[in-house]
Scaffold this motif. Structure first.
Motif, PDB file in Angstrom:
ATOM      1  N   SER A 123      -0.228 -23.571  94.466  1.00  0.00           N
ATOM      2  CA  SER A 123      -0.419 -24.708  93.561  1.00  0.00           C
ATOM      3  C   SER A 123      -1.353 -25.750  94.167  1.00  0.00           C
ATOM      4  CB  SER A 123       0.932 -25.341  93.215  1.00  0.00           C
ATOM      5  OG  SER A 123       1.688 -24.471  92.383  1.00  0.00           O
ATOM      6  N   PHE A 183      -4.389 -26.765  92.038  1.00  0.00           N
ATOM      7  CA  PHE A 183      -4.288 -28.106  91.450  1.00  0.00           C
ATOM      8  C   PHE A 183      -4.172 -29.172  92.538  1.00  0.00           C
ATOM      9  CE2 PHE A 183      -1.785 -25.006  88.902  1.00  0.00           C
ATOM     10  CZ  PHE A 183      -2.654 -24.875  87.827  1.00  0.00           C
ATOM     11  N   ARG A 202      -3.466 -32.737  91.274  1.00  0.00           N
ATOM     12  CA  ARG A 202      -2.349 -32.946  90.346  1.00  0.00           C
ATOM     13  C   ARG A 202      -1.190 -33.585  91.098  1.00  0.00           C
ATOM     14  NH1 ARG A 202      -0.167 -28.082  86.530  1.00  0.00           N
ATOM     15  NH2 ARG A 202      -2.213 -28.448  85.555  1.00  0.00           N
ATOM     16  N   PRO A 246       1.659 -22.801  84.583  1.00  0.00           N
ATOM     17  CA  PRO A 246       0.774 -23.876  85.043  1.00  0.00           C
ATOM     18  C   PRO A 246       0.099 -24.613  83.892  1.00  0.00           C
ATOM     19  CG  PRO A 246       0.486 -21.928  86.404  1.00  0.00           C
ATOM     20  CD  PRO A 246       1.369 -21.516  85.263  1.00  0.00           C
ATOM     21  N   HIS A 259       2.100 -27.641  82.379  1.00  0.00           N
ATOM     22  CA  HIS A 259       2.211 -28.844  83.204  1.00  0.00           C
ATOM     23  C   HIS A 259       3.478 -29.622  82.854  1.00  0.00           C
ATOM     24  CE1 HIS A 259       0.389 -32.718  85.147  1.00  0.00           C
ATOM     25  NE2 HIS A 259       1.464 -32.255  85.775  1.00  0.00           N
ATOM     26  N   ASP A 260       4.596 -28.989  83.160  1.00  0.00           N
ATOM     27  CA  ASP A 260       5.888 -29.620  82.915  1.00  0.00           C
ATOM     28  C   ASP A 260       6.111 -30.793  83.850  1.00  0.00           C
ATOM     29  OD1 ASP A 260       7.316 -28.338  80.772  1.00  0.00           O
ATOM     30  OD2 ASP A 260       7.356 -26.521  81.998  1.00  0.00           O
ATOM     31  N   ARG A 261       7.000 -31.685  83.408  1.00  0.00           N
ATOM     32  CA  ARG A 261       7.425 -32.828  84.209  1.00  0.00           C
ATOM     33  C   ARG A 261       8.950 -32.761  84.298  1.00  0.00           C
ATOM     34  NH1 ARG A 261       3.489 -36.575  84.885  1.00  0.00           N
ATOM     35  NH2 ARG A 261       4.977 -38.284  85.163  1.00  0.00           N
ATOM     36  N   GLY A 301       2.942 -25.735  89.494  1.00  0.00           N
ATOM     37  CA  GLY A 301       2.195 -26.984  89.529  1.00  0.00           C
ATOM     38  C   GLY A 301       2.792 -28.083  88.679  1.00  0.00           C
ATOM     39  N   ALA A 302       4.107 -28.082  88.527  1.00  0.00           N
ATOM     40  CA  ALA A 302       4.772 -29.125  87.749  1.00  0.00           C
ATOM     41  C   ALA A 302       4.793 -30.436  88.529  1.00  0.00           C
ATOM     42  CB  ALA A 302       6.199 -28.698  87.403  1.00  0.00           C
ATOM     43  N   THR A 303       5.029 -31.521  87.822  1.00  0.00           N
ATOM     44  CA  THR A 303       5.233 -32.824  88.458  1.00  0.00           C
ATOM     45  C   THR A 303       6.732 -33.076  88.534  1.00  0.00           C
ATOM     46  OG1 THR A 303       3.127 -33.745  87.709  1.00  0.00           O
ATOM     47  CG2 THR A 303       4.880 -35.309  88.238  1.00  0.00           C
TER      48      THR A 303
END
Length: 522
Positions: free
Chosen positions: A11, A15, A18, A209, A212-214, A238-240
């Motif tokens: 990730s 990203f 990100r 990816p 792009h979940d949070r 690559g989630a936040t």
């Protein structure tokens, strides 16, 4: 060849800019997280840590947890996450039992002095040779109480590191659980166990990816549920990850709204808390409903009423599942593509087989017949660390005997009906009565005790102790509870004590715990 840290490295490569972690106003990108983890790996190698060495970690849900977690993995070592509520006696036991060579411990707070407990536990563990204190203040001194701080140590190390090559079957993490003996045991989970379980979670919850979940990360990261379903699964796509070190319903609602959370994973009491806070703490429920696409529950049975109310208020169907530390943990889960079955723990997840067995291990067949859940697949642990006999008791011909009793309906959905063990699940934490009983009986006033779980509206179950006093002993319930609080983690000690003249027993002298705990805690 496989190292679980590849989830982060991939990730970070794809990203780099990100945002990976959020804590309040603090933001950390994937590039920064990877670089800091590399510094941890370099620190460990310089300290003489070798592949396969065990490294303990006591840390709440703050950015330093994933920094250290992936740094340990990059160095080829084994992560031993410890419950942040453990006291010094318990920490010393875990350090010694896991053969930990080094220990990272958060400094704590006035309410939870983890640093104090960690230092004392470390002092009682002569084989653990290095202690690093995790601080959150960038201006903290380089040494506190004679212990070097992590920030100061990392500043002297490079941000580049080539992760040590490991094999899929090598141990990546040791998660401590307990069994009928009451002594915590370390479940050895491999790089393959952990990686495949995280990828299975993403497959189950449609996380990619591109999405792009949070995630709101308030499940403790030292626990298998939070570690796999939020940390490893989220990092791999690559989630936040929005961190909330301690669950508080109003704070959680604010973050869900402000940070546009798309995935929330919690234990039933968290959902109960969110529903309760919603009536007194106004938020933009429409905004929350527009963004949240997955609500995930595990750790304890989810009351049907909470499932229904949450769907009505938030417009999201809670997906309920089942697993254990020994199963990485995902084993069964509600299928998002199928109609929900309230009260069910779902069906086996991808790559996992499940069946019901009797005491001899024979398959139990027939709709709604009760048997013990047995599991087989990529999620099953290697075994309990340094406990071959305990491992042999639960692992037979590749099948893991869970100790939990269930039934299966005609469509293959599983339903937990009882626990074969006396396990108490308090607010998502496992509490093992034998351990509590061993501590209580160490008090001079206690002659005999039985600890059980009793129904509790807030935590699902509460810990209650029935006590037979020594002749002539003088002690109040409040005094014994206060003493217990000093001896064990806060989720373990009994909130209710009842003095009795006798305990119900079988003809052979076994305490009939099912006759106890039928009323709520006092």
């Amino acid at each position: 060849m496989l190292n679980l840290s590849v989830l982060l490295e991939d990730s970070a490569r794809r990203f780099p800019d990100r945002v990976a972690l959020v804590l309040g106003d603090q933001r950390m990108t994937y590039a920064d997280l990877d670089a800091q983890s590399n510094r941890v790996a370099n620190l460990l190698v310089s300290a003489g840590i070798e592949p396969g060495d065990k490294i303990a970690l006591s840390c709440p849900n703050i950015p330093q947890f994933p920094v250290v977690y992936y740094g340990i993995l990059k160095a080829g070592a084994v992560v031993v996450p410890l419950n942040v509520l453990l006291k010094d006696r318990e920490i010393a036991y875990h350090l010694d039992d896991s053969d930990a060579k080094a220990y990272f411990c958060f400094e704590g707070t006035p309410e939870l002095p983890m640093g104090e407990y960690g230092l004392s536990g470390f002092a009682q563990s002569p084989r653990c040779r290095a202690l690093f204190r995790i601080t959150t203040d960038p201006a903290a001194p380089a040494m506190i109480d004679g212990v070097g701080t992590l920030a100061d140590a990392l500043a002297r190390h490079d941000s580049h590191f080539d992760a040590v090559v490991r094999e899929p079957g090598d141990t990546a993490v040791i998660l401590y659980t307990s069994g009928t003996t009451g002594k915590p045991k370390g479940a050895e989970l491999t790089h393959a166990n952990m990686a495949l379980n995280a990828l299975t979670a993403n497959r189950l919850f449609d996380s990619t990816p591109a999405t792009h979940d949070r995630y709101l990360v308030t499940l403790p990261l030292f626990h298998s549920f939070g570690q796999t379903v939020t940390l490893n699964a989220g990092i791999s796509v690559g989630a936040t990850l929005v961190l909330l070190p301690r669950f508080e319903a109003r704070a959680a609602l604010d973050l869900i709204e402000r940070e546009d959370i798309t995935v929330f994973a919690g234990v039933p009491t968290m959902y109960w808390g969110l529903l309760g806070a919603l009536d007194e703490h106004p938020v933009d429920i429409d905004r929350i409903a527009r963004n949240m696409r997955r609500a995930i529950s595990g750790g304890a049975a989810l009351p049907v009423e909470i499932l229904t109310r949450f769907a009505d208020r938030f417009g999201v169907q809670i997906l309920e599942g089942y697993g254990l530390s020994e199963t990485s943990p995902l084993a069964t889960f509600s299928d998002p593509a199928l109609e929900p079955r309230p009260g069910s723990i779902g069906v086996p997840v991808w790559g996992i087989q499940a069946r019901l067995v009797d005491k001899e291990g024979n398959t139990v067949t027939g709709t709604d017949q009760i048997g013990e859940i047995a599991l087989r697949g990529h999620n099953i642990m290697k075994g309990y660390y340094n406990r071959p006999d305990a491992t042999a008791e639960v692992l037979r011909d590749g099948w893991f005997r869970t100790g939990d009793l269930a039934r299966v309906d005609e469509d293959g959905f599983y339903y937990i009906v009882d626990r074969a063990k006396d396990l108490i699940v308090r607010g998502g934490f496992n509490v093992y009565p034998r351990e509590i009983e061993d501590v209580l009986i160490g008090h001079d006033a206690v002659s005999l005790t039985a600890v059980v779980g009793v129904p509790d509206d807030s935590h699902g179950e509460e810990v209650k102790a029935y006590i037979i006093l020594e002749p002539g002993a003088q002690i109040t319930a409040g005094e014994l509870i206060a003493w217990s609080k000093q001896q064990m983690a806060s989720y373990k000690y009994p909130r209710s004590v009842e003095f009795v003249d006798s305990l119900p027993m079988t003809a052979t002298g076994k305490i009939l715990k099912r006759e106890l705990g039928r009323s709520p805690a006092a």
